[in-house]
Motif scaffolding. Structure first.
Motif, PDB file in Angstrom:
ATOM      1  N   ARG A   1      -2.069  -1.187 -10.800  1.00  0.00           N
ATOM      2  CA  ARG A   1      -0.862  -0.423 -10.435  1.00  0.00           C
ATOM      3  C   ARG A   1      -1.067   0.455  -9.205  1.00  0.00           C
ATOM      4  O   ARG A   1      -0.213   0.471  -8.311  1.00  0.00           O
ATOM      5  CB  ARG A   1      -0.378   0.393 -11.626  1.00  0.00           C
ATOM      6  CG  ARG A   1       0.237  -0.467 -12.739  1.00  0.00           C
ATOM      7  CD  ARG A   1       1.002   0.395 -13.735  1.00  0.00           C
ATOM      8  NE  ARG A   1       0.150   1.346 -14.411  1.00  0.00           N
ATOM      9  CZ  ARG A   1      -0.550   1.099 -15.528  1.00  0.00           C
ATOM     10  NH1 ARG A   1      -0.495  -0.111 -16.081  1.00  0.00           N
ATOM     11  NH2 ARG A   1      -1.297   2.025 -16.087  1.00  0.00           N
ATOM     12  N   PRO A   2      -2.186   1.200  -9.085  1.00  0.00           N
ATOM     13  CA  PRO A   2      -2.365   1.990  -7.852  1.00  0.00           C
ATOM     14  C   PRO A   2      -2.475   1.121  -6.600  1.00  0.00           C
ATOM     15  O   PRO A   2      -2.002   1.513  -5.520  1.00  0.00           O
ATOM     16  CB  PRO A   2      -3.673   2.748  -8.106  1.00  0.00           C
ATOM     17  CG  PRO A   2      -3.826   2.778  -9.590  1.00  0.00           C
ATOM     18  CD  PRO A   2      -3.239   1.481 -10.067  1.00  0.00           C
ATOM     19  N   ALA A   3      -3.095  -0.041  -6.744  1.00  0.00           N
ATOM     20  CA  ALA A   3      -3.194  -0.944  -5.593  1.00  0.00           C
ATOM     21  C   ALA A   3      -1.818  -1.430  -5.174  1.00  0.00           C
ATOM     22  O   ALA A   3      -1.503  -1.503  -3.971  1.00  0.00           O
ATOM     23  CB  ALA A   3      -4.105  -2.127  -5.933  1.00  0.00           C
ATOM     24  N   ARG A   4      -0.983  -1.769  -6.146  1.00  0.00           N
ATOM     25  CA  ARG A   4       0.373  -2.195  -5.844  1.00  0.00           C
ATOM     26  C   ARG A   4       1.160  -1.069  -5.180  1.00  0.00           C
ATOM     27  O   ARG A   4       1.884  -1.300  -4.186  1.00  0.00           O
ATOM     28  CB  ARG A   4       1.071  -2.656  -7.123  1.00  0.00           C
ATOM     29  CG  ARG A   4       2.580  -2.900  -7.009  1.00  0.00           C
ATOM     30  CD  ARG A   4       2.938  -3.928  -5.952  1.00  0.00           C
ATOM     31  NE  ARG A   4       2.341  -5.227  -6.246  1.00  0.00           N
ATOM     32  CZ  ARG A   4       2.461  -6.285  -5.452  1.00  0.00           C
ATOM     33  NH1 ARG A   4       3.153  -6.190  -4.315  1.00  0.00           N
ATOM     34  NH2 ARG A   4       1.884  -7.428  -5.767  1.00  0.00           N
ATOM     35  N   ALA A   5       1.012   0.147  -5.679  1.00  0.00           N
ATOM     36  CA  ALA A   5       1.726   1.276  -5.097  1.00  0.00           C
ATOM     37  C   ALA A   5       1.281   1.516  -3.651  1.00  0.00           C
ATOM     38  O   ALA A   5       2.112   1.787  -2.767  1.00  0.00           O
ATOM     39  CB  ALA A   5       1.497   2.527  -5.943  1.00  0.00           C
ATOM     40  N   ALA A   6      -0.023   1.414  -3.398  1.00  0.00           N
ATOM     41  CA  ALA A   6      -0.527   1.613  -2.036  1.00  0.00           C
ATOM     42  C   ALA A   6      -0.008   0.530  -1.103  1.00  0.00           C
ATOM     43  O   ALA A   6       0.349   0.795   0.056  1.00  0.00           O
ATOM     44  CB  ALA A   6      -2.056   1.624  -2.050  1.00  0.00           C
ATOM     45  N   LEU A   7       0.052  -0.707  -1.604  1.00  0.00           N
ATOM     46  CA  LEU A   7       0.538  -1.821  -0.797  1.00  0.00           C
ATOM     47  C   LEU A   7       2.002  -1.627  -0.420  1.00  0.00           C
ATOM     48  O   LEU A   7       2.395  -1.813   0.742  1.00  0.00           O
ATOM     49  CB  LEU A   7       0.350  -3.125  -1.566  1.00  0.00           C
ATOM     50  CG  LEU A   7       0.728  -4.421  -0.853  1.00  0.00           C
ATOM     51  CD1 LEU A   7      -0.208  -4.687   0.320  1.00  0.00           C
ATOM     52  CD2 LEU A   7       0.704  -5.595  -1.835  1.00  0.00           C
ATOM     53  N   GLU A   8       2.814  -1.235  -1.380  1.00  0.00           N
ATOM     54  CA  GLU A   8       4.242  -1.069  -1.106  1.00  0.00           C
ATOM     55  C   GLU A   8       4.505   0.139  -0.221  1.00  0.00           C
ATOM     56  O   GLU A   8       5.425   0.130   0.608  1.00  0.00           O
ATOM     57  CB  GLU A   8       5.013  -0.968  -2.416  1.00  0.00           C
ATOM     58  CG  GLU A   8       4.946  -2.235  -3.263  1.00  0.00           C
ATOM     59  CD  GLU A   8       5.270  -3.488  -2.477  1.00  0.00           C
ATOM     60  OE1 GLU A   8       6.246  -3.474  -1.685  1.00  0.00           O
ATOM     61  OE2 GLU A   8       4.542  -4.496  -2.619  1.00  0.00           O
ATOM     62  N   ALA A   9       3.693   1.193  -0.377  1.00  0.00           N
ATOM     63  CA  ALA A   9       3.843   2.349   0.510  1.00  0.00           C
ATOM     64  C   ALA A   9       3.518   1.956   1.953  1.00  0.00           C
ATOM     65  O   ALA A   9       4.197   2.377   2.900  1.00  0.00           O
ATOM     66  CB  ALA A   9       2.936   3.484   0.056  1.00  0.00           C
ATOM     67  N   ALA A  10       2.487   1.133   2.126  1.00  0.00           N
ATOM     68  CA  ALA A  10       2.149   0.656   3.468  1.00  0.00           C
ATOM     69  C   ALA A  10       3.285  -0.175   4.048  1.00  0.00           C
ATOM     70  O   ALA A  10       3.619  -0.060   5.234  1.00  0.00           O
ATOM     71  CB  ALA A  10       0.860  -0.163   3.408  1.00  0.00           C
ATOM     72  N   ARG A  11       3.884  -0.997   3.226  1.00  0.00           N
ATOM     73  CA  ARG A  11       5.010  -1.827   3.677  1.00  0.00           C
ATOM     74  C   ARG A  11       6.156  -0.944   4.168  1.00  0.00           C
ATOM     75  O   ARG A  11       6.781  -1.207   5.206  1.00  0.00           O
ATOM     76  CB  ARG A  11       5.470  -2.719   2.518  1.00  0.00           C
ATOM     77  CG  ARG A  11       6.114  -4.020   2.943  1.00  0.00           C
ATOM     78  CD  ARG A  11       6.612  -4.815   1.753  1.00  0.00           C
ATOM     79  NE  ARG A  11       5.614  -5.091   0.733  1.00  0.00           N
ATOM     80  CZ  ARG A  11       4.735  -6.085   0.781  1.00  0.00           C
ATOM     81  NH1 ARG A  11       4.724  -6.896   1.818  1.00  0.00           N
ATOM     82  NH2 ARG A  11       3.874  -6.274  -0.195  1.00  0.00           N
ATOM     83  N   ASP A  12       6.433   0.110   3.432  1.00  0.00           N
ATOM     84  CA  ASP A  12       7.502   1.028   3.821  1.00  0.00           C
ATOM     85  C   ASP A  12       7.193   1.732   5.140  1.00  0.00           C
ATOM     86  O   ASP A  12       8.093   1.974   5.953  1.00  0.00           O
ATOM     87  CB  ASP A  12       7.721   2.066   2.726  1.00  0.00           C
ATOM     88  CG  ASP A  12       8.354   1.486   1.471  1.00  0.00           C
ATOM     89  OD1 ASP A  12       8.917   0.376   1.541  1.00  0.00           O
ATOM     90  OD2 ASP A  12       8.280   2.148   0.416  1.00  0.00           O
ATOM     91  N   ARG A  13       5.917   2.050   5.361  1.00  0.00           N
ATOM     92  CA  ARG A  13       5.541   2.747   6.597  1.00  0.00           C
ATOM     93  C   ARG A  13       5.697   1.836   7.814  1.00  0.00           C
ATOM     94  O   ARG A  13       6.142   2.282   8.876  1.00  0.00           O
ATOM     95  CB  ARG A  13       4.116   3.276   6.479  1.00  0.00           C
ATOM     96  CG  ARG A  13       4.010   4.422   5.463  1.00  0.00           C
ATOM     97  CD  ARG A  13       2.595   4.921   5.302  1.00  0.00           C
ATOM     98  NE  ARG A  13       2.574   5.994   4.316  1.00  0.00           N
ATOM     99  CZ  ARG A  13       1.844   5.988   3.207  1.00  0.00           C
ATOM    100  NH1 ARG A  13       1.066   4.941   2.932  1.00  0.00           N
ATOM    101  NH2 ARG A  13       1.894   7.014   2.367  1.00  0.00           N
TER     102      ARG A  13
END
Length: 386
Positions: A43-55
């Motif tokens: 879950r933290p890896a997924r959250a980090a990935l999606e946050a990067a996508r948003d940036r």
């Protein structure tokens, strides 16, 4: 880079920003889970990935659309070009694609693959002496079978900025998709996918202070693509394989840093340094320095010049205090004229004298002045002013 040669090859690759390195560490050390896993490590890896996508989307002002992470700009270009044509081709019709003569080799290679493997017809439009393609020529080249126009935002050698918004408008009038390779422009100038009007846009990490091996493709909502690699369904089904979370996080942080730098005036700073460098060369080598590319429609960090009678590779070999390119880094070391410059009508012998000097985040006035002096001193038989 203190104590090392002056680095004026930022268009080839950029150093990784320390803030990017710091942002990547948690994903390397603690948040190592597979982002497709639903447990406490995934879950933290997924959250980090999606946050990067948003940036990354934020840097591109992409309120709508998807960001697909890829391993390189060449891969992103291939996914956009081959993916769009193969997903949208019509039965019994020969697909038609339009590009232009000074495109990056990755774009031209993807077009050749479509031609050789899938029978596509490729129209390669000429450019003018300043490197610009005419939007009217693009409009005239569109046929009932045209599926895609692919034109880069800014040239990697000359920095010439193409009229993408006009090209996209002409294409969309005929219902044709538009892809734009923005590897060189992203982070140096504002890149707004809505203002450009593009359907697909390539971003490259190592051109904007992220590591090599991570890039992204913006895909407008509703645009169908066929993946290059099928399998696990990652990246919305467009790129199979477990995502490279640390590098994606790095690209996301690089996008944040770039957005802040642009807001703080990085484009103006780079423009001033570029113009100072050109002025320094011309003052020291009066009448011998000639600009390649458009005088005003070019990247703020890029200076491509011919120096009369001095082969670029010889010059760069002689100036040990400087790291720069003789033409595109993709062809560095080849003793042959740049295809970009010859497409602009520059004779082969003159193109061999062209050197590309590209500035970046850590370039300074002192470095620019020292580079101009070193280059001028290496040119034999010229009237050099100290």
């Amino acid at each position: 880079m203190a104590g090392r040669p002056i680095y004026l090859d930022y268009n080839a690759t950029t150093p990784v920003d320390p803030e990017v390195v710091a942002a990547m560490v948690p994903s390397l050390e603690r948040e190592f889970g597979n982002p497709s896993s639903t447990h406490a490590y995934g879950r933290p890896a997924r959250a980090a990935l999606e946050a990067a996508r948003d940036r990354v989307a934020g840097l591109l002002h992409a309120g709508a659309g998807r960001i697909v992470f890829t391993g390189s700009g060449s891969e992103a270009d291939a996914l956009a070009i081959r993916g769009a044509v193969l997903a949208n081709r019509r039965p019994g019709r020969r697909p038609h694609v339009i590009t232009q003569a000074t495109e990056h080799p990755a774009v031209l290679a993807a077009c050749r693959d479509l031609e050789e493997l899938h029978g596509a017809e490729i129209a390669v439009l000429p450019v003018g002496p300043d490197g610009l393609v005419d939007p009217l020529a693009v409009a005239d080249a569109i046929t009932d079978d045209t599926l895609l126009v692919t034109v880069m935002h800014a040239n990697n050698e000359t920095g010439t900025i193409q009229p993408i918004a006009e090209i996209a408008a002409a294409a969309h009038e005929r219902g044709v998709l538009v892809h734009c390779d923005a590897a060189q422009s992203t982070g140096k100038i504002i890149v707004d996918v809505a203002e450009l009007g593009v359907d697909l846009l390539t971003v490259v990490g190592h051109k904007m202070y992220a590591p090599k091996g991570i890039s992204a493709l913006y895909v407008r909502d509703g645009v169908a693509l066929r993946p290059l690699v099928g399998g696990g369904g990652q990246e919305g089904g467009l790129r199979a394989g477990t995502e490279n979370v640390p590098y994606a996080v790095g690209l996301g942080r690089a996008a944040e840093v770039a957005a802040a730098a642009l807001e703080a005036g990085e484009t103006r700073r780079l423009t001033a340094l570029r113009d100072r460098l050109e002025a320094g060369l011309k003052a020291r080598l009066p009448g011998w320095v000639h600009l390649n590319g458009h005088r005003t429609r070019r990247l703020p960090n890029t200076l491509n010049v011919r120096i009369d009678g001095m082969r670029a590779l010889t010059l760069l070999d002689d100036v040990a205090v400087l790291a720069a390119s003789a033409g595109s880094a993709c062809h560095a070391g080849e003793d042959a004229p740049s295809p970009v410059l010859t497409a602009m009508g520059i004779p082969a012998d003159e193109a061999m004298t062209a050197v590309r000097l590209s500035l970046g985040r850590w370039s300074t006035e002192a470095e620019v002045d020292a580079a101009a002096a070193a280059i001028a001193a290496a040119v034999p038989g010229r009237s050099v002013r100290r």
